[in-house]
Design an enzyme around this catalytic site. Structure first.
Site, PDB file in Angstrom:
ATOM      1  N   TYR A  44       0.833  -1.213   0.000  1.00  0.00           N
ATOM      2  CA  TYR A  44       0.000   0.000   0.000  1.00  0.00           C
ATOM      3  C   TYR A  44       0.873   1.270   0.000  1.00  0.00           C
ATOM      4  O   TYR A  44       0.367   2.368  -0.221  1.00  0.00           O
ATOM      5  CB  TYR A  44      -0.931   0.059   1.227  1.00  0.00           C
ATOM      6  N   HIS A  77       0.734 -11.621   3.100  1.00  0.00           N
ATOM      7  CA  HIS A  77      -0.409 -11.018   2.400  1.00  0.00           C
ATOM      8  C   HIS A  77      -1.282 -12.059   1.693  1.00  0.00           C
ATOM      9  O   HIS A  77      -2.503 -11.905   1.620  1.00  0.00           O
ATOM     10  CB  HIS A  77       0.085  -9.968   1.402  1.00  0.00           C
TER      11      HIS A  77
HETATM   12  N1  LIG Z   1      -5.628  -8.698   2.910  1.00  0.00           N
HETATM   13  C1  LIG Z   1      -6.113  -8.415   1.722  1.00  0.00           C
HETATM   14  O1  LIG Z   1      -5.849  -9.102   0.733  1.00  0.00           O
HETATM   15  C2  LIG Z   1      -7.017  -7.231   1.570  1.00  0.00           C
HETATM   16  C3  LIG Z   1      -7.732  -7.059   0.380  1.00  0.00           C
HETATM   17  C4  LIG Z   1      -8.599  -5.966   0.282  1.00  0.00           C
HETATM   18  C5  LIG Z   1      -8.706  -5.089   1.346  1.00  0.00           C
HETATM   19  N2  LIG Z   1      -7.977  -5.270   2.482  1.00  0.00           N
HETATM   20  C6  LIG Z   1      -8.070  -4.325   3.627  1.00  0.00           C
HETATM   21  O2  LIG Z   1      -9.435  -4.070   3.934  1.00  0.00           O
HETATM   22  C7  LIG Z   1      -9.692  -2.664   3.864  1.00  0.00           C
HETATM   23  C8  LIG Z   1     -11.120  -2.387   3.453  1.00  0.00           C
HETATM   24  O3  LIG Z   1     -11.450  -3.081   2.298  1.00  0.00           O
HETATM   25  P1  LIG Z   1     -12.085  -2.443   0.993  1.00  0.00           P
HETATM   26  O4  LIG Z   1     -11.676  -1.057   0.832  1.00  0.00           O
HETATM   27  O5  LIG Z   1     -11.801  -3.408  -0.105  1.00  0.00           O
HETATM   28  O6  LIG Z   1     -13.645  -2.533   1.234  1.00  0.00           O
HETATM   29  P2  LIG Z   1     -14.792  -1.931   2.192  1.00  0.00           P
HETATM   30  O7  LIG Z   1     -14.254  -1.338   3.423  1.00  0.00           O
HETATM   31  O8  LIG Z   1     -15.767  -3.044   2.258  1.00  0.00           O
HETATM   32  O9  LIG Z   1     -15.441  -0.811   1.273  1.00  0.00           O
HETATM   33  C9  LIG Z   1     -14.883   0.430   1.029  1.00  0.00           C
HETATM   34  C10 LIG Z   1     -15.927   1.215   0.239  1.00  0.00           C
HETATM   35  O10 LIG Z   1     -17.061   1.458   1.084  1.00  0.00           O
HETATM   36  C11 LIG Z   1     -17.395   2.837   1.036  1.00  0.00           C
HETATM   37  N3  LIG Z   1     -17.873   3.243   2.367  1.00  0.00           N
HETATM   38  C12 LIG Z   1     -17.222   3.199   3.544  1.00  0.00           C
HETATM   39  N4  LIG Z   1     -17.993   3.657   4.543  1.00  0.00           N
HETATM   40  C13 LIG Z   1     -19.164   4.031   3.977  1.00  0.00           C
HETATM   41  C14 LIG Z   1     -20.350   4.592   4.495  1.00  0.00           C
HETATM   42  N5  LIG Z   1     -20.492   4.855   5.798  1.00  0.00           N
HETATM   43  N6  LIG Z   1     -21.366   4.856   3.624  1.00  0.00           N
HETATM   44  C15 LIG Z   1     -21.237   4.597   2.300  1.00  0.00           C
HETATM   45  N7  LIG Z   1     -20.128   4.053   1.757  1.00  0.00           N
HETATM   46  C16 LIG Z   1     -19.088   3.764   2.591  1.00  0.00           C
HETATM   47  C17 LIG Z   1     -16.120   3.559   0.691  1.00  0.00           C
HETATM   48  O11 LIG Z   1     -16.416   4.742   0.001  1.00  0.00           O
HETATM   49  P3  LIG Z   1     -16.005   6.207   0.598  1.00  0.00           P
HETATM   50  O12 LIG Z   1     -14.516   6.304   0.528  1.00  0.00           O
HETATM   51  O13 LIG Z   1     -16.722   7.116  -0.326  1.00  0.00           O
HETATM   52  O14 LIG Z   1     -16.538   6.247   2.000  1.00  0.00           O
HETATM   53  C18 LIG Z   1     -15.417   2.561  -0.227  1.00  0.00           C
HETATM   54  O15 LIG Z   1     -15.862   2.729  -1.563  1.00  0.00           O
HETATM   55  C19 LIG Z   1      -8.626  -2.143   2.894  1.00  0.00           C
HETATM   56  O16 LIG Z   1      -8.354  -0.773   3.051  1.00  0.00           O
HETATM   57  C20 LIG Z   1      -7.442  -2.983   3.314  1.00  0.00           C
HETATM   58  O17 LIG Z   1      -6.848  -2.459   4.487  1.00  0.00           O
HETATM   59  C21 LIG Z   1      -7.145  -6.340   2.616  1.00  0.00           C
END
Ligand SMILES: NC(=O)c1ccc[n+]([C@@H]2O[C@H](COP(=O)([O-])OP(=O)(O)OC[C@H]3O[C@@H](n4cnc5c(N)ncnc54)[C@H](OP(=O)(O)O)[C@@H]3O)[C@@H](O)[C@H]2O)c1
Length: 274
Positions: A45, A108
């Protein structure tokens, strides 16, 4: 650092993730201000340094919060797997955050069968030597975890996988629970793709909460740490406010029936790898 850190700070804890947030200082600071104490970064990241800067500034400005109450997670990417590369990668992360030890390091993904056990061996040794406080894996399925068990190395403290009410991973949940492995759920908000589900909207109306808060609450009620992301400061505050209400067992059982094996990004699904 005491050994119950995973229990105290990671199990059932709300986490904030910083994937694709290159400039994440303000978001991490806001998450900390909102009471979140688990920040999820990764070497890939490219924002470990910025996360640590926000954490340090937050602790300086709020001296009643000690640095060791906050967990900064980082992850070893596929390209740095194998014993020597993982070892070096950890020292590079240590230099980036300018600390004597890392809070938590995960592998990861289980991408390379021939290298992942060696990466794990390196993390086990780095933890023994005090350079890492807690170690774990990400995107590991049951057969990957069984491979670690067969190697006679200690099992991970944490497995971070994609999980939400739309993909509840019952078998992995059972395995991790039986083996004392804490689960972290990434993409718990389905990357926003299911926030308009009618059943979710009904529950949000019933509990006078938002769909995001209901999805996060589902994980917390199941003793899982959801790791959400948002660029928007008001969303971060909103999501952090998922901790002060409870859902009844009937509604939680109903949510468990919504499992459709949902994957937010089919091109990144390493849990199915051999
Ligand atoms: N280990 C792995 O392989 C892996 C893979 C993927 C992710 N991750 C980790 O998991 C974290 C989160 O995953 P993710 O970003 O894929 O998915 P997520 O948290 O499920 O979704 C993020 C999305 O939700 C929206 N959102 C958040 N709060 C909201 C709210 N209150 N109302 C409306 N929309 C909302 C955000 O938009 P806005 O910005 O507009 O709020 C963004 O588009 C990542 O940052 C990372 O740290 C790990």
């Amino acid at each position: 650092m005491n050994l119950s850190k995973d229990t105290l700070y990671c199990r059932s804890q709300l986490g904030f993730g910083v994937y694709q947030l290159k400039e994440c200082y303000e978001q991490v600071y806001t998450a900390l201000l909102s009471g979140i104490r688990l920040i999820d970064s990764a070497i890939s990241y490219r924002n470990e340094r910025e996360c640590e800067r926000a954490i340090q500034d937050f602790c300086t400005n709020h001296p009643y919060v000690k640095r060791d109450e906050i967990t900064l997670v980082t992850k070893i990417p596929d390209s740095l797997q194998g014993f020597d590369r993982t070892w070096k990668a950890v020292f590079q992360s240590l230099r980036r955050v300018d600390r004597p030890s890392l809070d938590m390091v995960l592998i990861h993904s289980p991408k390379w069968p021939e290298r992942r056990t060696e990466s794990w061996r390196a993390l086990v040794k780095l933890k023994e030597e005090g350079f890492i406080q807690e170690i774990g894996v990400s995107n590991y399925n049951i057969h990957h975890l069984e491979e670690i068990a067969a190697s006679k190395l200690p099992l991970p403290a944490v497995n971070q996988i994609e999980l939400s009410t739309f993909n509840s991973r019952q078998e992995i949940q059972k395995y991790c629970s039986a083996h004392g492995i804490a689960l972290m759920a990434f993409s718990p908000l389905t990357t926003g793709q299911r926030l308009d589900d009618n059943r979710l909207l009904d529950l949000a109306a019933k509990y006078k909460r938002t769909p995001s808060q209901i999805l996060l609450r589902y994980c917390l009620e199941r003793n899982i740490s959801p790791i959400f992301k948002s660029e928007k400061l008001d969303h971060i505050v909103e999501n952090a406010n998922c901790k002060d209400f409870q859902m009844n067992s009937k509604d939680l059982a109903w949510m468990a029936t919504w499992d459709e094996g949902f994957i937010s990004k089919p091109s990144w699904n390493p849990i199915i790898l051999p």
